[in-house]
Design an enzyme around this catalytic site. Structure first.
Site, mmCIF file in Angstrom:
data_model
loop_
_atom_site.group_PDB
_atom_site.id
_atom_site.type_symbol
_atom_site.label_atom_id
_atom_site.label_comp_id
_atom_site.label_asym_id
_atom_site.label_seq_id
_atom_site.Cartn_x
_atom_site.Cartn_y
_atom_site.Cartn_z
ATOM 1 N N TYR A 1 60.086 16.877 47.184
ATOM 2 C CA TYR A 1 61.422 16.324 45.937
ATOM 3 C C TYR A 1 61.282 16.147 44.373
ATOM 4 C CZ TYR A 1 65.329 12.311 44.964
ATOM 5 O OH TYR A 1 65.555 11.913 43.972
ATOM 6 N N SER B 1 66.988 13.477 38.518
ATOM 7 C CA SER B 1 66.099 12.124 38.966
ATOM 8 C C SER B 1 65.418 11.747 37.907
ATOM 9 C CB SER B 1 65.604 12.539 40.864
ATOM 10 O OG SER B 1 64.277 11.220 40.832
#
Length: 688
Positions: free
Chosen positions: A578, A565
């Site tokens: 996350y 990401s």
């Protein structure tokens, strides 16, 4: 309006082809003769409709028929130059076509056109080939069928064989068909129903005679230690062996695999005579064109360990390649003595590997080819059983096998095949593939020619996605769905075992499974932290670790891709668990690239920005939380993410799939340890 003769032919063909006792996949052909009005002259013209080259009886349609003018086809007898030049007659069939002619005529067209019968069936039933390959086949044919079926000595398929059968029918007016030595059967009738009835009578009569009069143990007594292992044990052993065996089958070119552990195979390998019979090779041309002339047989008992078999494989493989190369050189020398130049050797690796107690591994350029090769070897075992039960199995000789395997007409057929897709022969294992980014990647890789394992926590959804991928690609042999809890190593190992048993191995691993908890530092609990890291950091580690073992054992290199990401380098609010686990994944890419490079395994990552549409993560509450963080309606989140990028474009799952595909292609053959941003340009996530 469809001609009723054509309708009856297609229906008969599909009935015959639907039963594997009658013929093998894409084997045999059927025909019918009748009349139609010539649109040019307005007069009736006699036509032959016959299954075209490469078609399958069980799925035949009218479009799969070649349509020829019968008068012109029969006139070829007057210009036939003799058996030495009979291959030239295949090109002559094109001058006999009616209109556009339908499918390309096959080599067996002459058999159907020259035999004086309205309807003709040529089939490859196991029971019929058992008689055709028995040492005393002519005597058995007379004994079993009387004068109703006539023996035809082996002759390579072609124009001369059609003349031979036509002559035999003319000389034997009471006959309903023939047994073709080393090959199969042919039957005929005045109506479609009669031809089908005659075909089935020959097949069933042969099978009944073998069952009634055959020896009870045609393969010899059982060998101590060679019996079938219990189902769970043999499948676990097969999964452990599969990557090593794929390496054996793929030395010349990568292959896809298929595993078969039916009783037919296991019983054959448990019997004393299986090594000698396997060494004789298959007989029917359709068989050995798919299976090669003989299999590689592991000469160790079922009690041998995986390690013992792996240690034995190099010597067995070398011996197989030496033997096949010598077979090719003998056949090529004989061809040159006739003034012919054979095609180059297509490879010396086995297409069939037999492992006592475990089963059969078959290989091909795609899953369907690999599966069908295994089906053909099961046919070959059935043929050997029938021949040995009544007599002695005696297939056609080596020289004839070579003439067919390296036939110029067969080579031309291979050259006409469409160019393989970029990911042909490659097998992808994609986690979290039942939705969002994972699904888009699975769909793209499959569309580019890969076999795909859709791995997801939800088995029902993974199977549904695999089914849709198969439908989209027009084959049931493209994708499978498996359950995979990536945080559980035993579950990961079980999912990978399913993958290698289905396709022979794994080449591309995509670590995509994930979840997200959008919470601030103080709201993030220890359980939140552990869950986030278990699924993505630990999960990626477990998948990569266990998949890398397969990749290394195959010796084919491979790709591991992490869907990381932009958050792995970009610090945003309310995202501690996350983003930290994405940073963990990002560094796994670098670490594994450094460790696995010596095995030819590339490890790369993709850093997307927020993918809202189609995302399972965003749909599960993450989107609502992120929208709240940014103070916007959830439905505007995708547009919000787009506006903060340099390109002002929303990132969608297919954009991530594009990058995953590119990383697996030859264009990135020298790239490893790379992170590819797919974020439309987020300056804070620029890699430095």
């Amino acid at each position: 309006m469809t001609n009723p003769t054509v309708t009856a032919l297609v229906e008969r063909s599909r009935r015959l082809g639907a039963d594997p006792r009658n013929t093998n996949y894409a084997g045999g052909n059927t025909s019918a003769k009748g009349t139609e009005t010539d649109p040019v002259t307005g007069q009736d013209v006699e036509l032959l409709w016959v299954k075209g080259s490469g078609g399958d009886l069980g799925t035949l349609t009218a479009g799969g028929l070649a349509v020829l003018r019968l008068d012109r086809l029969r006139a070829l007898v007057d210009v036939y130059p003799g058996v030495e030049r009979e291959d030239e007659m295949v090109a002559a069939f094109d001058y006999c076509l009616h209109g556009k002619g339908g499918a390309a005529p096959s080599i067996d067209t002459a058999m159907h056109g020259l035999v004086d019968a309205a309807h003709v069936d040529h089939l490859h039933p196991d029971s019929g080939i058992a008689i055709a390959t028995a040492a005393d086949g002519p005597a058995l044919t007379e004994k079993i069928f009387g004068g109703k079926v006539v023996w035809v000595p082996w002759r390579r398929p072609g124009f001369q064989l059609g003349l031979d059968i036509a002559e035999i029918k003319a000389a034997n007016p009471d006959a309903i068909g023939t047994v073709l030595g080393g090959h199969g059967i042919t039957a005929w009738g005045d109506t479609a129903e009669e031809a089908e009835r005659h075909s089935l009578w020959i097949i069933e009569t042969a099978a009944e005679h073998i069952a009634t009069h055959g020896r009870p143990a045609p393969f010899g007594p059982a060998l101590d230690g060679y019996g079938a292992l219990p189902a769970a044990e043999r499948r676990a052993k097969a999964a452990a062996l599969a990557p090593h065996l794929r390496a054996v089958a793929s030395q010349d070119r990568p292959q896809v695999g298929h595993f078969t552990d039916t009783d037919v195979v296991l019983d054959f390998l448990a019997a004393e005579n299986h090594p000698a019979l396997a060494a004789l090779g298959t007989s029917c041309p359709d068989h050995f064109l798919r299976t090669k002339v003989k299999p590689l047989v592991v000469d160790l008992p079922a009690t041998a360990s995986v390690e013992e078999i792996v240690d034995r494989l190099p010597a067995l493989h070398e011996a197989y390649r030496t033997d096949y190369t010598a077979y090719y050189e003998r056949g090529a020398a004989e061809a040159r003595s006739r003034g012919e130049e054979p095609p180059a050797m297509r490879g010396a690796d086995p297409a069939i590997v037999l492992v006592p107690g475990v089963g059969m591994f078959s290989y091909g350029a795609d899953k369907q080819t690999a599966r069908v090769a295994g089906e053909f070897y099961v046919n070959a075992i059935n043929v050997m059983r029938g021949a040995e039960a009544l007599s002695t199995y005696r297939p056609i000789d080596e020289a004839e096998k070579f003439r067919i395997e390296y036939w110029a007409l067969e080579e031309a057929k291979l050259q006409r095949k469409p160019r393989p897709k970029p990911l042909a022969t490659r097998i992808a294992f994609v986690t979290g593939a039942a939705s969002g980014i994972g699904r888009a990647i699975a769909e793209r890789l499959a569309a580019e020619g890969a076999c795909v394992v859709v791995a997801d926590l939800d088995l029902e959804k993974s199977r549904a996605v695999a089914s849709e991928i198969n439908t989209a690609n027009g084959s049931t042999d493209v994708a499978i769905g498996v359950a995979a809890d990536v945080a559980d190593e035993a579950a990961v190992q079980a999912a990978l075992a399913e993958a290698v048993l289905a396709f022979g191995g794994v080449d591309i691993v995509v670590n995509n499974a994930g979840l997200s908890l959008s919470k601030s530092l103080f709201d993030t609990t220890e359980a939140d932290w552990d869950l986030q890291h278990d699924v993505m950091a630990k999960g990626s580690f477990l998948v990569s670790k266990n998949a890398a073992r397969v990749l290394v054992d195959q010796r084919l290199g491979g790709d591991i891709i992490y869907i990381s990401s932009k958050n792995s380098v970009f610090a945003g609010p309310n995202n501690i668990a996350y983003s930290a686990t994405k940073a963990d994944q990002a560094h796994q890419v670098r670490l594994l690239a450094a460790e696995l490079g010596e095995h030819g395994i590339k490890v790369n990552g993709i850093n997307p920005d927020g993918v809202v549409r189609g995302s399972g993560i965003f749909a599960s509450g993450w989107g609502a939380n992120r929208a709240k963080t940014y103070g916007i309606p959830e439905e505007d989140l995708g547009a919000f993410y787009a506006q903060r990028t340099l390109l002002k474009r929303e990132v969608l799952p297919e954009h991530i799939a594009n990058a995953a595909f590119a990383l697996c292609t030859a264009d990135f053959s020298h790239t490893t340890g790379l992170h590819v941003p797919v974020d439309a340009g987020v300056t804070q996530a620029f890699l430095r």
